[in-house]
Design a protein around this motif. Structure first.
Motif, mmCIF file in Angstrom:
data_model
loop_
_atom_site.group_PDB
_atom_site.id
_atom_site.type_symbol
_atom_site.label_atom_id
_atom_site.label_comp_id
_atom_site.label_asym_id
_atom_site.label_seq_id
_atom_site.Cartn_x
_atom_site.Cartn_y
_atom_site.Cartn_z
ATOM 1 N N LEU A 143 0.830 -1.211 0.000
ATOM 2 C CA LEU A 143 0.000 0.000 0.000
ATOM 3 C C LEU A 143 0.863 1.258 0.000
ATOM 4 N N ASN A 146 -0.141 4.850 -0.954
ATOM 5 C CA ASN A 146 -1.218 5.529 -0.232
ATOM 6 C C ASN A 146 -0.709 6.483 0.851
ATOM 7 N N LYS A 147 -1.514 7.478 1.143
ATOM 8 C CA LYS A 147 -1.353 8.230 2.391
ATOM 9 C C LYS A 147 -2.355 7.654 3.381
ATOM 10 N N PHE A 148 -1.860 7.186 4.515
ATOM 11 C CA PHE A 148 -2.737 6.537 5.484
ATOM 12 C C PHE A 148 -3.467 7.563 6.331
ATOM 13 N N GLY A 210 3.281 2.958 8.895
ATOM 14 C CA GLY A 210 2.240 3.628 8.122
ATOM 15 C C GLY A 210 2.526 5.110 7.936
ATOM 16 N N ASP A 286 -5.860 7.037 1.387
ATOM 17 C CA ASP A 286 -6.469 7.875 0.352
ATOM 18 C C ASP A 286 -6.816 7.120 -0.937
ATOM 19 N N ALA A 287 -6.006 6.148 -1.328
ATOM 20 C CA ALA A 287 -6.302 5.458 -2.589
ATOM 21 C C ALA A 287 -7.207 4.242 -2.390
#
Lengths: 429, 429
Positions: A143, A146-148, A210, A286-287
């Motif tokens: 992942l 992504n921004k968590f 993360g 975000d994704a």
């Protein structure tokens, strides 16, 4: 490839067993045989049971350290000082390291990662969080686009088992704990589990990965399940919630909230149906939007699955001479903020004085702190019982409630308070 | 690192958007900037919306193919012939490839993998199954110490959305489909979804990876949801089940069963509460026991998450000069066996002739095939309706039921039959 395993308890013997039982498939997938050359075992019984023979068992770490054929050391002993010592020395000798030791990673992670990078070796620890659930690799690698927003999990099987028993079979906390101990789910000293220390270590590790910023155990607010009564479970049920011991790491505007605490979760939420000793992690980013990983959070073979996954990754790196080329990157500095500064719904249970003004005083005090009340319930009092008041608030800060309650306690109107975070809408806590 | 993206529809534009929106975090994690040099786009509108400028857009694949700076090509066009051509040519030019194209991998996987290996390049396709759920990497890498028993999933969001609407809002199939189309969940021609072709491709891919044996689309038995009526949903509900379109790959003694079909699942099973357009995969394997991955199975950004995860993995391999060093290994040969040879419970709905002997004839025919009946229900007949009989069997083979039913049809006792697999205990189907 020749490896050594330090410790042959639940985790170490599981790794031996799995490497032996699936040896031929593992060799085909890795492209080479994985040979367990040495196992450091104080008592060899479990090692024999796992399928090892006498020549593989040793009682001195130095024997492993000085064996140049061994390119990978799996630390499966637990504990801090000796384990740390073994890991650092192994890496300084150019050996790659796998550990299942969440205590160590949550406390000494930084030093361990730096030593690995300095010595061009791999350090992996998938087994330290979530047992057989590959949550570390998923967060770190898969992942990584992504921004968590948050990582939220049920990360302790013992407490989840106890809460499930209290909920489904209406056992008291003590009865459920006794059952968990009888089944071997709880340690003889269950403190680390029931007080929330174990999941606190795990969420510190997941948060570090993360948010790419080192988060340590002492930054995690942690509260266990020892104060949960059957009546709390009943209240949760009445309003359509389940009580779970939730570990949360949430980022907002560069600030991180880290906690482990019992939370009221809506019955329809994916985590609400994670029962018994199962673990689960919900990731919001975000994704991907929302994702959940669910599985066995502990146990000999599930943990071994994660160790063997790491073994195969390191085997590939050794064969391509690329160990140490993928260090953990903690390039962010984030501020960990107090748990009582975040917005949430709350369930507040108050024992109030049996006076005509009590209810009015409570609601007035809440109003003064700008706490908007969503529902209020005053169950009919049974004889000799304190008057009980159950309030579910709209979104507010815990410190506002604390402040309201403090004033009420000074006025002697409130005798006892119990408060639970309540995730009505988890998105914007 | 410079990359190109072929196609800028839902998938391609999502990948552009994510790479642009999280560029600085992605660069920090990858250790270098990921630059989108060229995007092959017929109509540039979506490319502009995703944040690309004119200089990045091209309309000729040859321009990308002949650009030696481009080391990675992301195929996001879909379709078979042109996509296959582009992928093979790119690999032959030494470019690594990522594709989201499940059709292509399920049909031409073998040729593509072999071309990649021959040319020492990476081929990755996480986005081809489960959208944002990283199930391919989890099966291939992280659980690689396990022997898989089965992989079972809800792999199509459109049909799951339709079934959820039929269940929760009591819509008819046609109404639910219309709603899915209005929301853009279903394509203008929904055949591939509702007939089960899309999840069939995906389970073929997962089976190939889990069992290390090439499984192709034509080996998957597939049945869609078009024949499901509201009354089927009602029956499921009555008996404590939910109907889900299940994709299953199960191995037993070297034999594989591969199917997509509607199945009655107990309400308590983790898959039963996977609703709306969510996807989920349950994996059963010897070390982890049971695991579930749950998340967004489609959509622009979730799919982009999987693509970017692959981009980062390939970036690492390029920088360490190890592309092509981790080929897919299909060292097993497994026999795919007929779906009607496996043991399962079944729900059988029979329209029977309105004669006194009908019920006796049916039960006798079932007994003759050694089918043990668990429950039988004959709802009260409404006027002008056929007599309806609902039977739930104990574990048996589908072919036994087929044989019983065939005999009954010859005797004109049975007019219409409808049958569903029913997973009472999923462990030993």
């Amino acid at each position: 490839m020749k490896i050594a395993i330090l410790g042959c308890g639940t985790v170490g013997s599981g790794a031996c067993k799995l490497l032996i039982q699936n040896a031929s498939e593992i060799a085909k997938r890795a492209g080479e045989e994985i040979v367990i050359k040495k196992v450091l075992a104080r008592t060899p019984k479990k090692a024999y049971d796992a399928g090892l023979d006498k020549s593989q068992i040793c009682t001195s770490f130095e024997e492993i350290l000085n064996d140049d054929e061994i390119s990978l050391v799996i630390e499966a002993m637990g504990g801090i000082d000796f384990a740390y010592d073994c890991i650092i020395k192994s890496m300084e000798k150019g050996k790659n390291v796998i550990t299942a030791n969440k205590d160590l990673i949550a406390i000494k992670g930084k030093e361990i990662f730096e030593t690995a990078e300095r010595n061009n070796v791999d350090i992996m620890f998938e087994a330290s969080v979530g047992g057989g659930i590959p949550v570390i690799g998923v967060i770190k690698n898969m992942l990584c686009g992504n921004k968590f927003s948050y990582i939220m999990g049920i990360l302790n099987g013992t407490t989840n088992y106890i809460l499930t028993k209290m909920d489904k079979e209406r056992l008291s906390y003590d009865e459920a704990l006794a059952e968990a101990m009888a089944l071997g789910y709880a340690e003889p000293d269950p403190t680390a589990d029931v007080e929330g220390l174990d999941p606190a270590r795990k969420i510190a590790i997941l948060a570090s990965l993360g948010f790419n910023a080192i988060c340590t155990l002492d930054e995690v607010y942690s509260e266990g399940i020892t104060k949960i009564e059957s009546s709390d479970i009943d209240i949760a049920k009445h309003y359509g919630y389940v009580i779970k011991l939730v570990a949360l790491a949430k980022e907002k505007n560069g600030e991180i909230v880290l906690f482990v605490r019992p939370v009221f979760i809506p019955k329809s939420h994916p985590l609400a149906s994670v029962n018994d000793s199962f673990n689960a992690v919900v990731i919001k980013a975000d994704a991907i939007d929302e994702m959940m990983l669910y599985g066995r959070g502990a146990g000999s073979l599930p943990t071994a699955s994660s160790i063997v996954g790491d073994v195969m990754a390191i085997a590939k790196n050794i064969s391509t001479k690329t160990t140490g080329k993928d260090p953990y990157k903690f390039y962010n500095t984030k501020k960990v903020v107090s748990v009582n500064s975040i917005d949430s719904n709350f369930v507040v249970r108050l024992d109030i004085a049996d006076e005509p003004n009590s209810l009015a005083n409570v609601t007035k005090a809440f109003a003064k702190e700008n706490i908007s009340i969503k529902t209020i319930l005053q169950p009919i009092k049974e004889e000799n019982q304190a008057s009980n008041l159950i309030i579910i608030t709209h979104k507010t800060k815990e410190k506002n409630i604390e402040s309201a309650v403090q004033k009420l306690q000074n006025s002697e109107c409130v005798r006892k308070v119990k408060m639970f975070m309540c995730f009505d809408s988890i998105d914007d806590i």
